[in-house]
Design an enzyme around this catalytic site. Structure first.
Site, PDB file in Angstrom:
ATOM      1  N   PRO A   1     -24.716 -18.356 -46.280  1.00 42.17           N
ATOM      2  CA  PRO A   1     -25.824 -19.046 -46.626  1.00 42.17           C
ATOM      3  C   PRO A   1     -26.451 -20.184 -46.117  1.00 42.17           C
ATOM      4  O   PRO A   1     -25.706 -21.233 -45.623  1.00 42.17           O
ATOM      5  CB  PRO A   1     -25.084 -19.311 -47.877  1.00 42.17           C
ATOM      6  CG  PRO A   1     -23.660 -19.048 -48.051  1.00 42.17           C
ATOM      7  CD  PRO A   1     -23.409 -18.840 -46.476  1.00 42.17           C
ATOM      8  N   GLU A   2     -27.554 -20.213 -45.897  1.00 46.87           N
ATOM      9  CA  GLU A   2     -28.581 -21.268 -45.300  1.00 46.87           C
ATOM     10  C   GLU A   2     -29.120 -21.827 -46.653  1.00 46.87           C
ATOM     11  O   GLU A   2     -29.082 -21.426 -47.749  1.00 46.87           O
ATOM     12  CB  GLU A   2     -29.513 -20.738 -44.300  1.00 46.87           C
ATOM     13  CG  GLU A   2     -28.808 -19.877 -43.187  1.00 46.87           C
ATOM     14  CD  GLU A   2     -29.579 -19.575 -42.121  1.00 46.87           C
ATOM     15  OE1 GLU A   2     -30.624 -20.333 -41.731  1.00 46.87           O
ATOM     16  OE2 GLU A   2     -29.307 -18.638 -41.447  1.00 46.87           O
TER      17      GLU A   2
ATOM     18  N   HIS B   1     -10.343 -12.603 -53.038  1.00 48.73           N
ATOM     19  CA  HIS B   1     -10.888 -13.735 -52.590  1.00 48.73           C
ATOM     20  C   HIS B   1     -11.892 -14.688 -53.418  1.00 48.73           C
ATOM     21  O   HIS B   1     -12.709 -15.509 -53.139  1.00 48.73           O
ATOM     22  CB  HIS B   1     -12.193 -13.465 -51.370  1.00 48.73           C
ATOM     23  CG  HIS B   1     -11.369 -12.848 -50.287  1.00 48.73           C
ATOM     24  ND1 HIS B   1     -10.213 -12.950 -49.660  1.00 48.73           N
ATOM     25  CD2 HIS B   1     -11.680 -11.174 -49.968  1.00 48.73           C
ATOM     26  CE1 HIS B   1      -9.767 -11.920 -48.930  1.00 48.73           C
ATOM     27  NE2 HIS B   1     -10.705 -10.907 -49.131  1.00 48.73           N
TER      28      HIS B   1
ATOM     29  N   ARG C   1     -13.729 -15.413 -46.057  1.00 49.08           N
ATOM     30  CA  ARG C   1     -13.478 -16.058 -44.934  1.00 49.08           C
ATOM     31  C   ARG C   1     -12.763 -17.394 -45.113  1.00 49.08           C
ATOM     32  O   ARG C   1     -12.194 -18.113 -44.214  1.00 49.08           O
ATOM     33  CB  ARG C   1     -14.407 -16.106 -43.738  1.00 49.08           C
ATOM     34  CG  ARG C   1     -14.712 -14.254 -43.249  1.00 49.08           C
ATOM     35  CD  ARG C   1     -15.884 -14.479 -42.498  1.00 49.08           C
ATOM     36  NE  ARG C   1     -15.635 -15.147 -41.160  1.00 49.08           N
ATOM     37  CZ  ARG C   1     -16.632 -15.298 -40.089  1.00 49.08           C
ATOM     38  NH1 ARG C   1     -17.877 -14.523 -40.198  1.00 49.08           N
ATOM     39  NH2 ARG C   1     -16.248 -15.697 -39.031  1.00 49.08           N
TER      40      ARG C   1
END
Length: 290
Positions: free
Chosen positions: A2-3, A103, A128
């Site tokens: 995500p930016e 996750h 991650r």
DNA sequence: CTCCTGACCTGAGTGC
DNA sequence: TGCACTCAGGTCAGGA
């Protein structure tokens, strides 16, 4: 992942759904993300009212008012693969929205105290685990190590051609690498760096110090435009990213160069190329971008 | 100081 | 089908 536009999309969804709600229960996976989840996170934020949602660079800032204690701000970074799920809790269905998924790292259950309504499940998921959660006193976030060296907000007042020109004049790296440097401009990542340079007609290989006033002006405009366009489309969904309600972000359809190696340039009909800079892929049109 | 590389993680995709 | 390998939206500690 995500930016800025994706983080902004998350912030807007959180703001719309959870502002004013009280956190009635907190669960966390106990797994270490980029750094360990703060100890006693649950104790610290249980019972708190969410008074506001802000964004700084790629961080979500959640302001929390706790009775009889100083207000807090929770910082959330989504790393490469983080996402937020928000689901409305339904009283009739016994307040159970859905089960935990692989996750998931943080689950907040909220309730709308003023209207006596059920609230939401807010879930941070990050396969991650490059993302992270931090907590500080509200007002101290500017001095927090994660935020204190952060550069200007590209959608703020400080963003303009002269700023970009001056900031880049000191850099020995490529303009592409400099755009990824969060200490200069906060929130730009690998997708929007390539896209902004395409819109500005600037080669990613150009040295940052060789960005003159004219190119700097175009670049400042291009950055603002591409970020705003992406926010309007709900961000870019590639692999992991979805908006908090599960919708995908449609800006992926408007990408001019990112991920389009070998495809046709939409402006000149030439071929989009991929190169590797500072270990990361850059995409550009060699004939449109100088 | 500045700049670059590698490391941190998991999962998806590719080629044999 | 299975395996080995590469790559991915980010950041930061090291070393040059």
């Amino acid at each position: 992942m995500p930016e800025l536009p994706e983080v902004e999309t998350v912030c807007q969804a959180l703001r719309d759904t959870t502002t004013g709600e009280k956190i009635v229960s907190v669960w966390n996976s106990g797994k270490t993300m980029r750094w360990p989840i703060p100890e006693n996170l649950g104790e610290q934020i249980s019972g708190a009212v969410i008074t506001g949602i802000r964004r700084r660079g790629k961080y979500v800032l959640m302001d929390l008012e706790v009775t009889e204690r100083p207000s807090l701000t929770m910082l959330i970074h989504l790393g490469m693969s983080g996402s937020v799920r928000i689901t409305a809790l339904n009283r009739e269905e016994d307040k159970r929205a859905e089960g935990e998924k692989p996750h998931d790292h943080l689950v907040l259950m909220t309730r709308d105290g003023t209207k006596g309504k059920s609230g939401h499940h807010v879930v941070l998921n990050d396969p991650r685990r490059f993302g992270g959660i931090a907590l500080c006193r509200k007002g101290d976030e500017i001095h927090h190590p994660l935020l204190k060296t952060m550069g200007i907000e590209p959608l703020g007042n400080a963003m303009n051609g002269p700023f970009v020109h001056e900031a880049m004049a000191a850099k020995k790296t490529s303009i592409k690498a400099a755009l990824l440097d969060q200490r200069i401009i906060a929130g730009i990542g690998n997708i929007y760096a390539s896209e902004a340079l395409f819109r500005a007609g600037i080669s990613p290989r150009r040295q940052a110090r060789n960005i003159g006033p004219e190119r700097a002006g175009r670049l400042a405009h291009a950055i603002v435009d591409v970020l705003k366009d992406a926010i309007a489309d709900g961000g870019t969904s590639l692999r992991d990213h979805v908006q908090p309600g599960g919708e995908i972000g449609y800006f992926v359809q408007r990408l001019d160069v990112y991920g389009r190696d070998g495809e046709t340039c939409r402006r000149c009909g030439g071929q989009v190329r991929m190169i590797r800079q500072a270990g990361r892929a850059s995409f550009y049109c060699p004939s449109c971008q100088r």
